[in-house]
Write a protein that holds these residues in place. Structure first.
Motif, mmCIF file in Angstrom:
data_model
loop_
_atom_site.group_PDB
_atom_site.id
_atom_site.type_symbol
_atom_site.label_atom_id
_atom_site.label_comp_id
_atom_site.label_asym_id
_atom_site.label_seq_id
_atom_site.Cartn_x
_atom_site.Cartn_y
_atom_site.Cartn_z
ATOM 1 N N ALA A 34 -8.379 0.975 15.002
ATOM 2 C CA ALA A 34 -8.479 -0.047 16.051
ATOM 3 C C ALA A 34 -8.715 -1.425 15.436
ATOM 4 O O ALA A 34 -8.093 -2.416 15.854
ATOM 5 N N ALA A 35 -9.603 -1.499 14.457
ATOM 6 C CA ALA A 35 -9.882 -2.781 13.805
ATOM 7 C C ALA A 35 -8.628 -3.313 13.119
ATOM 8 O O ALA A 35 -8.297 -4.501 13.245
ATOM 9 N N HIS A 36 -7.946 -2.446 12.424
ATOM 10 C CA HIS A 36 -6.724 -2.840 11.723
ATOM 11 C C HIS A 36 -5.698 -3.415 12.697
ATOM 12 O O HIS A 36 -5.113 -4.478 12.456
ATOM 13 N N ARG A 37 -5.509 -2.727 13.816
ATOM 14 C CA ARG A 37 -4.541 -3.167 14.812
ATOM 15 C C ARG A 37 -4.946 -4.512 15.420
ATOM 16 O O ARG A 37 -4.113 -5.419 15.573
ATOM 17 N N LEU A 38 -6.229 -4.662 15.754
ATOM 18 C CA LEU A 38 -6.705 -5.911 16.346
ATOM 19 C C LEU A 38 -6.622 -7.070 15.362
ATOM 20 O O LEU A 38 -6.269 -8.195 15.734
ATOM 21 N N PHE A 39 -6.939 -6.816 14.101
ATOM 22 C CA PHE A 39 -6.863 -7.871 13.087
ATOM 23 C C PHE A 39 -5.421 -8.371 12.935
ATOM 24 O O PHE A 39 -5.188 -9.577 12.800
ATOM 25 N N LEU A 40 -4.474 -7.452 12.946
ATOM 26 C CA LEU A 40 -3.078 -7.842 12.770
ATOM 27 C C LEU A 40 -2.557 -8.626 13.968
ATOM 28 O O LEU A 40 -1.740 -9.536 13.826
ATOM 29 N N VAL A 41 -3.043 -8.290 15.157
ATOM 30 C CA VAL A 41 -2.554 -8.945 16.379
ATOM 31 C C VAL A 41 -3.279 -10.268 16.629
ATOM 32 O O VAL A 41 -2.646 -11.292 16.916
ATOM 33 N N HIS A 42 -4.606 -10.258 16.523
ATOM 34 C CA HIS A 42 -5.396 -11.437 16.899
ATOM 35 C C HIS A 42 -5.946 -12.217 15.710
ATOM 36 O O HIS A 42 -6.425 -13.344 15.894
ATOM 37 N N GLY A 43 -5.893 -11.641 14.529
ATOM 38 C CA GLY A 43 -6.489 -12.292 13.368
ATOM 39 C C GLY A 43 -7.891 -11.775 13.127
ATOM 40 O O GLY A 43 -8.577 -11.339 14.060
ATOM 41 N N HIS A 118 -0.564 11.591 4.995
ATOM 42 C CA HIS A 118 -1.505 10.476 5.014
ATOM 43 C C HIS A 118 -1.072 9.415 6.017
ATOM 44 O O HIS A 118 -1.021 8.227 5.711
ATOM 45 N N ALA A 119 -0.751 9.845 7.226
ATOM 46 C CA ALA A 119 -0.416 8.886 8.279
ATOM 47 C C ALA A 119 -1.704 8.322 8.861
ATOM 48 O O ALA A 119 -2.786 8.871 8.679
ATOM 49 N N GLY A 120 -1.603 7.224 9.593
ATOM 50 C CA GLY A 120 -2.770 6.674 10.270
ATOM 51 C C GLY A 120 -3.495 5.627 9.456
ATOM 52 O O GLY A 120 -2.908 4.954 8.610
ATOM 53 N N PRO A 121 -4.839 5.496 9.674
ATOM 54 C CA PRO A 121 -5.579 4.406 9.049
ATOM 55 C C PRO A 121 -5.625 4.468 7.538
ATOM 56 O O PRO A 121 -5.821 3.461 6.883
ATOM 57 N N GLY A 122 -5.461 5.652 6.948
ATOM 58 C CA GLY A 122 -5.487 5.765 5.505
ATOM 59 C C GLY A 122 -4.115 5.748 4.875
ATOM 60 O O GLY A 122 -3.968 6.048 3.693
ATOM 61 N N SER A 123 -3.101 5.382 5.641
ATOM 62 C CA SER A 123 -1.729 5.449 5.139
ATOM 63 C C SER A 123 -1.410 4.281 4.223
ATOM 64 O O SER A 123 -2.078 3.242 4.231
ATOM 65 N N VAL A 124 -0.352 4.453 3.454
ATOM 66 C CA VAL A 124 0.079 3.374 2.573
ATOM 67 C C VAL A 124 0.595 2.193 3.387
ATOM 68 O O VAL A 124 0.444 1.039 2.980
ATOM 69 N N THR A 125 1.183 2.459 4.551
ATOM 70 C CA THR A 125 1.664 1.370 5.403
ATOM 71 C C THR A 125 0.504 0.475 5.822
ATOM 72 O O THR A 125 0.595 -0.758 5.771
ATOM 73 N N ALA A 126 -0.606 1.098 6.231
ATOM 74 C CA ALA A 126 -1.779 0.324 6.619
ATOM 75 C C ALA A 126 -2.324 -0.463 5.440
ATOM 76 O O ALA A 126 -2.724 -1.626 5.575
ATOM 77 N N ALA A 127 -2.332 0.145 4.266
ATOM 78 C CA ALA A 127 -2.831 -0.542 3.070
ATOM 79 C C ALA A 127 -1.962 -1.745 2.724
ATOM 80 O O ALA A 127 -2.469 -2.823 2.392
ATOM 81 N N LEU A 128 -0.655 -1.566 2.824
ATOM 82 C CA LEU A 128 0.256 -2.668 2.516
ATOM 83 C C LEU A 128 0.113 -3.807 3.516
ATOM 84 O O LEU A 128 0.145 -4.983 3.152
ATOM 85 N N GLU A 129 -0.053 -3.468 4.788
ATOM 86 C CA GLU A 129 -0.266 -4.507 5.802
ATOM 87 C C GLU A 129 -1.566 -5.246 5.540
ATOM 88 O O GLU A 129 -1.649 -6.472 5.707
ATOM 89 N N LEU A 130 -2.583 -4.519 5.129
ATOM 90 C CA LEU A 130 -3.887 -5.132 4.897
ATOM 91 C C LEU A 130 -3.866 -6.096 3.722
ATOM 92 O O LEU A 130 -4.616 -7.073 3.702
ATOM 93 N N LEU A 131 -3.025 -5.834 2.737
ATOM 94 C CA LEU A 131 -2.942 -6.730 1.576
ATOM 95 C C LEU A 131 -2.653 -8.160 2.008
ATOM 96 O O LEU A 131 -3.264 -9.112 1.509
ATOM 97 N N GLU A 132 -1.724 -8.317 2.930
ATOM 98 C CA GLU A 132 -1.366 -9.658 3.400
ATOM 99 C C GLU A 132 -2.516 -10.299 4.167
ATOM 100 O O GLU A 132 -2.777 -11.496 4.040
ATOM 101 N N LEU A 133 -3.216 -9.492 4.975
ATOM 102 C CA LEU A 133 -4.364 -10.016 5.718
ATOM 103 C C LEU A 133 -5.462 -10.475 4.771
ATOM 104 O O LEU A 133 -6.061 -11.536 4.962
ATOM 105 N N ILE A 134 -5.727 -9.699 3.730
ATOM 106 C CA ILE A 134 -6.764 -10.054 2.758
ATOM 107 C C ILE A 134 -6.442 -11.376 2.084
ATOM 108 O O ILE A 134 -7.301 -12.265 1.971
ATOM 109 N N GLU A 135 -5.207 -11.525 1.625
ATOM 110 C CA GLU A 135 -4.832 -12.739 0.897
ATOM 111 C C GLU A 135 -4.886 -13.988 1.769
ATOM 112 O O GLU A 135 -5.060 -15.096 1.260
ATOM 113 N N SER A 136 -4.750 -13.827 3.071
ATOM 114 C CA SER A 136 -4.758 -14.983 3.978
ATOM 115 C C SER A 136 -6.122 -15.226 4.610
ATOM 116 O O SER A 136 -6.275 -16.149 5.415
#
Length: 226
Positions: A34-43, A118-136
């Motif tokens: 939920a946090a991951h999804r909200l961060f990507l949508v709202h920041g 490894h689908a869901g919050p621990g997936s590589v897709t989630a990790a890759l999306e998070l990389l961009e959020l971290i850098e910004s």
């Protein structure tokens, strides 16, 4: 031994504990997702702990049973991925040279996290999306770099143990762990700006890592001049 194992697995107390732990894990995963999804949508800055808890239909008090703050839940995906890498490194064959073992472990971890198991919050897709959020996000980047420094210490300790060295007197484990961490971060940064790598997901990240590691030897000891 078999009889003792069978007795333990049929013990009602053991079954209750197993159910309780699985429920706790599901709640934690739901909060991370939920946090991951909200961060990507709202920041990151505009998302509150209350909103994350509400998305999972739990109280703020329940949220704080699992995470100390919003920063920790935001980095949970990467922390889990990094923890999995450490496990992969520990399992590498003892005869492998240190850099070979680390390179194989990071590739194995990305490839495994990209599998359907490894689908869901621990997936590589989630990790890759998070990389961009971290850098910004400066606060997340600072926290991530602190966590990376701790991971480097773990890697150095594993390398020293594998090679039978004392990291207090032999600089090689710490130096190699630091270089390895720098190569991985540069690979992550390169991936975030590579549209073609994005399109192929985990394979794109693995290819980016391999390209950077291929240049490590020439960068350290080769001649740079034509």
């Amino acid at each position: 031994m078999a009889a003792q194992l069978a007795e333990a697995t049929t013990d009602p107390a053991c079954r209750v504990l197993g159910l309780r732990e699985r429920k706790k894990r599901r709640t934690r995963d739901s909060l991370v997702e939920a946090a991951h999804r909200l961060f990507l949508v709202h920041g990151y800055g505009r998302t509150t702990v209350d909103e994350i808890a509400a998305a999972v239909d739990v109280s703020q008090r329940t949220f704080f049973r699992y995470f100390e703050n919003k920063e920790q839940v935001a980095l949970a995906v990467m922390a889990d991925a990094e923890g999995f890498f450490i496990e992969c490194l520990r399992r590498r064959p003892a005869e492998e040279e240190p850099l070979t073992a680390m390179r194989a472990a990071i590739t194995e971890s990305w490839r495994s996290l990209g599998s359907v198991e490894h689908a869901g919050p621990g997936s590589v897709t989630a990790a890759l999306e998070l990389l961009e959020l971290i850098e910004s996000t400066p606060t997340l980047l600072a926290a991530h770099l602190r966590h990376t420094a701790e991971q480097e210490r773990q890697i150095a300790a594993i390398l020293a143990e594998r090679e039978g060295l004392d990291p207090a007197t032999d600089l090689r484990p710490r130096l190699l762990a630091a270089v390895f961490g720098a190569v991985v971060r540069l690979s992550h940064l390169s991936w975030t700006t590579d549209a073609a790598a994005h399109q192929v997901g985990p394979d794109g990240m693995i290819a980016t890592l391999e390209r950077h590691f291929d240049q490590l030897g020439p960068a350290l000891s080769g001649s740079w001049r034509p």
